[in-house]
Write a protein that holds these residues in place. Structure first.
Motif, PDB file in Angstrom:
ATOM      1  N   GLN A  74      48.948 -13.122  49.726  1.00 21.28           N
ATOM      2  CA  GLN A  74      50.352 -12.732  49.647  1.00 21.28           C
ATOM      3  C   GLN A  74      51.123 -13.556  48.615  1.00 21.28           C
ATOM      4  N   GLU A  75      50.525 -14.662  48.168  1.00 16.03           N
ATOM      5  CA  GLU A  75      51.149 -15.473  47.121  1.00 16.03           C
ATOM      6  C   GLU A  75      50.549 -15.158  45.754  1.00 16.03           C
ATOM      7  N   TYR A  76      49.823 -14.048  45.671  1.00 14.03           N
ATOM      8  CA  TYR A  76      49.226 -13.553  44.422  1.00 14.03           C
ATOM      9  C   TYR A  76      48.174 -14.520  43.854  1.00 14.03           C
ATOM     10  N   CYS A  86      43.159   2.702  44.476  1.00 17.00           N
ATOM     11  CA  CYS A  86      44.143   3.226  45.429  1.00 17.00           C
ATOM     12  C   CYS A  86      43.717   2.869  46.845  1.00 17.00           C
ATOM     13  N   HIS A  87      44.704   2.737  47.717  1.00 15.12           N
ATOM     14  CA  HIS A  87      44.463   2.438  49.127  1.00 15.12           C
ATOM     15  C   HIS A  87      44.142   3.737  49.856  1.00 15.12           C
ATOM     16  N   VAL A  88      43.057   3.754  50.649  1.00 16.12           N
ATOM     17  CA  VAL A  88      42.664   4.983  51.340  1.00 16.12           C
ATOM     18  C   VAL A  88      42.757   4.878  52.861  1.00 16.12           C
ATOM     19  N   GLY A  89      43.148   3.693  53.358  1.00  8.48           N
ATOM     20  CA  GLY A  89      43.287   3.539  54.804  1.00  8.48           C
ATOM     21  C   GLY A  89      42.705   2.239  55.295  1.00  8.48           C
ATOM     22  N   GLY A  90      43.369   1.637  56.310  1.00  6.06           N
ATOM     23  CA  GLY A  90      42.885   0.371  56.847  1.00  6.06           C
ATOM     24  C   GLY A  90      42.823  -0.681  55.761  1.00  6.06           C
ATOM     25  N   ASN A  91      41.676  -1.338  55.664  1.00  6.20           N
ATOM     26  CA  ASN A  91      41.457  -2.322  54.600  1.00  6.20           C
ATOM     27  C   ASN A  91      40.468  -1.783  53.569  1.00  6.20           C
ATOM     28  N   GLU A  92      40.521  -0.484  53.337  1.00  3.27           N
ATOM     29  CA  GLU A  92      39.602   0.138  52.388  1.00  3.27           C
ATOM     30  C   GLU A  92      40.366   0.653  51.176  1.00  3.27           C
ATOM     31  N   VAL A  93      39.773   0.427  49.992  1.00  3.16           N
ATOM     32  CA  VAL A  93      40.339   0.929  48.743  1.00  3.16           C
ATOM     33  C   VAL A  93      39.263   1.711  47.999  1.00  3.16           C
ATOM     34  N   ALA A  94      39.706   2.534  47.046  1.00  3.66           N
ATOM     35  CA  ALA A  94      38.778   3.285  46.199  1.00  3.66           C
ATOM     36  C   ALA A  94      39.042   2.888  44.745  1.00  3.66           C
ATOM     37  N   VAL A  95      37.983   2.558  44.020  1.00  3.48           N
ATOM     38  CA  VAL A  95      38.098   2.069  42.642  1.00  3.48           C
ATOM     39  C   VAL A  95      37.402   3.050  41.704  1.00  3.48           C
ATOM     40  N   CYS A  96      38.107   3.443  40.636  1.00  2.58           N
ATOM     41  CA  CYS A  96      37.519   4.311  39.613  1.00  2.58           C
ATOM     42  C   CYS A  96      36.622   3.464  38.702  1.00  2.58           C
ATOM     43  N   PHE A 112      53.173  -1.550  41.210  1.00  2.00           N
ATOM     44  CA  PHE A 112      53.163  -1.225  42.640  1.00  2.00           C
ATOM     45  C   PHE A 112      54.384  -1.867  43.275  1.00  2.00           C
ATOM     46  N   PHE A 113      55.128  -1.077  44.060  1.00  2.00           N
ATOM     47  CA  PHE A 113      56.282  -1.635  44.770  1.00  2.00           C
ATOM     48  C   PHE A 113      55.880  -2.006  46.182  1.00  2.00           C
ATOM     49  N   SER A 114      56.088  -3.280  46.539  1.00  2.00           N
ATOM     50  CA  SER A 114      55.778  -3.771  47.880  1.00  2.00           C
ATOM     51  C   SER A 114      57.038  -3.744  48.727  1.00  2.00           C
ATOM     52  N   SER A 115      57.066  -2.865  49.740  1.00  2.00           N
ATOM     53  CA  SER A 115      58.222  -2.814  50.627  1.00  2.00           C
ATOM     54  C   SER A 115      58.284  -4.060  51.505  1.00  2.00           C
ATOM     55  N   ARG A 116      57.133  -4.724  51.691  1.00  2.00           N
ATOM     56  CA  ARG A 116      57.093  -5.942  52.501  1.00  2.00           C
ATOM     57  C   ARG A 116      57.933  -7.040  51.874  1.00  2.00           C
ATOM     58  N   CYS A 119      47.006  -2.233  44.023  1.00  2.00           N
ATOM     59  CA  CYS A 119      47.439  -1.622  45.292  1.00  2.00           C
ATOM     60  C   CYS A 119      47.552  -2.709  46.345  1.00  2.00           C
ATOM     61  N   GLU A 120      48.304  -2.423  47.402  1.00  2.00           N
ATOM     62  CA  GLU A 120      48.566  -3.398  48.458  1.00  2.00           C
ATOM     63  C   GLU A 120      47.866  -2.976  49.742  1.00  2.00           C
ATOM     64  N   LEU A 121      47.339  -3.959  50.479  1.00  2.00           N
ATOM     65  CA  LEU A 121      46.719  -3.711  51.778  1.00  2.00           C
ATOM     66  C   LEU A 121      47.770  -3.849  52.880  1.00  2.00           C
ATOM     67  N   PRO A 122      47.496  -3.338  54.080  1.00  2.00           N
ATOM     68  CA  PRO A 122      48.484  -3.412  55.171  1.00  2.00           C
ATOM     69  C   PRO A 122      48.894  -4.839  55.508  1.00  2.00           C
ATOM     70  N   GLY A 123      48.001  -5.799  55.309  1.00  2.00           N
ATOM     71  CA  GLY A 123      48.323  -7.190  55.632  1.00  2.00           C
ATOM     72  C   GLY A 123      49.112  -7.913  54.565  1.00  2.00           C
ATOM     73  N   GLY A 124      49.433  -7.234  53.450  1.00  2.00           N
ATOM     74  CA  GLY A 124      50.212  -7.864  52.392  1.00  2.00           C
ATOM     75  C   GLY A 124      49.378  -8.414  51.250  1.00  2.00           C
ATOM     76  N   GLU A 125      48.032  -8.342  51.367  1.00  2.00           N
ATOM     77  CA  GLU A 125      47.183  -8.770  50.258  1.00  2.00           C
ATOM     78  C   GLU A 125      47.166  -7.670  49.189  1.00  2.00           C
ATOM     79  N   PHE A 126      46.825  -8.062  47.972  1.00  2.00           N
ATOM     80  CA  PHE A 126      46.748  -7.105  46.874  1.00  2.00           C
ATOM     81  C   PHE A 126      45.313  -7.010  46.368  1.00  2.00           C
ATOM     82  N   VAL A 127      44.946  -5.822  45.916  1.00  2.00           N
ATOM     83  CA  VAL A 127      43.660  -5.607  45.247  1.00  2.00           C
ATOM     84  C   VAL A 127      43.977  -5.148  43.829  1.00  2.00           C
ATOM     85  N   ILE A 128      43.384  -5.835  42.831  1.00  2.00           N
ATOM     86  CA  ILE A 128      43.611  -5.459  41.439  1.00  2.00           C
ATOM     87  C   ILE A 128      42.262  -5.255  40.758  1.00  2.00           C
TER      88      ILE A 128
END
Length: 572
Positions: free
Chosen positions: A355-357, A373-383, A549-553, A333-342
């Motif tokens: 942003q350069e992976y 999944c991204h849940v808001g701001g810089n917070e994610v939820a991990v199963c 994940f598709f990054s619109s950025r 998933c992608e964060l608002p700043g363009g970073e990714f969480v995997i």
């Protein structure tokens, strides 16, 4: 209605002024008047009125609060009726050929060949009854409201931008502190090594000095003994002579060994790489600005049936030196700043990518991590799930100053393999059922269930408006589309859809699916009924994909699976 419009005209428009300063106009300037002199019948701006008042102290000067008492100066053209191209002329005519208001100069210079020139008083008859004229105040009011809303929105954006700056500055300072801590540790270690070497050499010097003192004293004592035995006969002298020779031989050997060490010394040669690397970097990191479109803008730019053709792909290694096994990317998933969480399943890690992976940080999780999944701001939820230990949890992780911090977790009685967030609800997949929970973990309902296989609800994605839910049915090679009440809307199958795993719905309404066995990435229409394109295959670098994940950025499609690299497909 007419009176309202007249008052509207009297108030004036925000973008033009009703009266121009007479003195400024004589100098070729167009300055808004704030004062009017009844005796002079002229208008003055704030800069010119002090000069007038000094010259004509007894004249009555009215300011803007008495604007209704202002009179038009002789020969003065009201700003509403003034020709913009020829300010000294009044608009008296209309050119029908060009649909343009004109003064006499305009007609003489630009409209001599035009056949449809009309006098404004003739055209203006009945204007008060014209529907367009009557609606004008309302149209302007609506437009002004939109302008004010846009201004407020930009004000909020500016405030958000300042907060973003503060957050980035904090992160920069955190990097600086980390670098300082590293340098402090390097300095401490280097000084400790220096102290160890100095102590070692000082110990050697001390031993040499002690040996010299001992030899000096032993030689002095034995020669003193020999000299004291001079009258005792030859045998004692002979014994002393032999012992003294042994002492001399031993002393010469020790001196010889000591003389091999000309002097004790310690040198220091710095690592040029430290200064070289730091001096080659002008900043702590790369700053990128981006413009985020709203949903309607994205739809207008990329219609929902628009096929994302790819112009190429790149692979980015996400394996860390501390990883014991090959990476197995289960969630992206992608964060608002363009970073990714995997999520890395085999190495039991959640990784933060820039942003350069590039992997810039990570945190360990107690059990196997699945979807994120991204849940808001810089917070994610991990199963986080382990069936043997009956551990079925959703971990909330906040990314603060480049660190991943687990803030809370929810526990479930069923498996927790996939998660999506929309509104104030969490959608959790157990592999055969889809549940809806509140953000605090309270069960709302079981939305959907399919017991025809072990993995009938593998992954889920929710449309931007929350009305459509997409489910990959891994067991039966299907993409299922539901409404938000759990009713099945469509079942999609295709030869390229072998063991569909990850599914992603973009903000603009595009749907992407990756398939584990067929090694394909495809785009499906928003209704989940038709394949629009197969975007990539195994020959393009797709290998056992599990999420995408598709990054619109960056207009890129990021794909992860059972390999050490992320595949990034760039839009044509």
């Amino acid at each position: 209605m007419a009176s309202n419009f007249e008052s509207f005209i009297q108030r004036g428009c925000d973008f033009i002024h009703n009266f121009a300063c007479s003195a400024c106009e004589e100098d070729g300037l167009n300055t808004e008047a704030q004062h009017f002199c009844n005796q002079c019948t002229k208008y003055y701006c704030d800069n010119c009125v002090p000069v007038h008042n000094k010259l004509y102290k007894r004249h009555t000067v009215l300011d803007r609060k008495d604007v209704k008492k202002w009179a038009a100066a002789p020969g003065m053209v009201d700003v509403l009726e003034r020709c913009e191209r020829h300010p000294g002329e009044a608009l008296k005519l209309v050119c029908g050929d060009h649909d343009q208001l004109c003064c006499h100069v305009c007609v003489a210079v630009d409209h001599r060949q035009c056949s449809s020139i009309q006098h404004i008083p003739d055209v203006a008859r009945g204007i008060r009854k014209d529907p367009g004229f009557r609606q004008l105040p309302q149209q302007v009011a609506v437009l002004r409201k939109q302008i004010e809303d846009m201004k407020n929105d930009r004000k909020k954006t500016s405030s958000s931008l300042r907060k973003t700056r503060t957050a980035i500055v904090d992160e920069i300072k955190a990097i600086r502190k980390k670098i300082n801590d590293i340098l402090d540790k390097m300095e401490k270690t280097t000084v400790q090594e220096l102290d160890r070497l100095v102590a070692h050499q000082e110990q050697s010097i001390k031993k040499d000095m002690e040996s010299c003192t001992q030899m000096h004293d032993e030689l002095k004592n034995i020669i003193d003994d020999i000299q004291s035995k001079d009258s005792s006969g030859e045998p004692p002298l002979y014994i002393g002579f032999r012992k003294c020779e042994e002492k001399i031989k031993h002393a010469n050997e020790i001196l010889q060994n000591m003389s091999n060490v000309v002097k004790y010394n310690i040198t220091f040669r710095k690592h040029n790489g430290i200064e070289g690397n730091l001096s080659s970097m002008e900043t702590f990191g790369e700053l990128n600005e981006s413009t985020v479109f709203d949903k309607q803008q994205l739809i207008s730019l990329f219609p929902r049936d628009h096929v994302f053709g790819t112009k190429g792909y790149k692979e980015y290694n996400v394996k860390m030196s501390s990883d014991k096994d090959k990476c197995d990317i289960e969630g992206i998933c992608e964060l608002p700043g363009g970073e990714f969480v995997i999520t890395d399943f085999t190495n039991m890690k959640v990784k933060l990518l820039d942003q350069e992976y590039r992997v810039v940080e990570h945190c360990d999780v107690p059990e196997y991590p699945f979807d994120v999944c991204h849940v808001g701001g810089n917070e994610v939820a991990v199963c986080v799930n382990n069936n043997k230990k009956k551990r079925h949890e959703l971990h909330f992780i906040n990314i603060t100053k480049g660190k991943l911090v687990t803030t809370r977790k929810l526990s479930f009685t069923h498996e927790c393999k996939s998660a999506a967030h929309h509104g104030n609800n969490l959608y959790i997949s157990s592999h055969t059922a889809l549940y809806v929970y509140t953000m605090t973990g309270q069960l709302v309902k079981k939305l959907y269930e399919d017991k025809s296989g072990d993995y009938t609800v593998r992954r889920i994605a929710i449309s931007n408006e929350g009305k459509t839910i997409y489910i990959t049915n891994y067991s039966n090679d299907q993409l299922i589309t539901l409404d938000n009440l759990g009713n099945k809307l469509a079942t999609f199958t295709d030869p390229d859809l072998l063991r569909p795993y990850g599914v992603h719905a973009t903000t603009a309404g595009h749907v992407f699916v990756c398939c584990f066995i067929s090694n394909t990435v495809m785009q499906v229409d928003k209704d989940g009924k038709t394949k629009l394109a197969t975007l990539a295959r195994e020959q393009d670098g797709v290998y056992r994909p599990k999420d995408l994940f598709f990054s619109s950025r960056s207009s890129s499609l990021v794909v992860g699976g059972e390999k050490d690299t992320l595949l990034v497909l760039n839009r044509r």
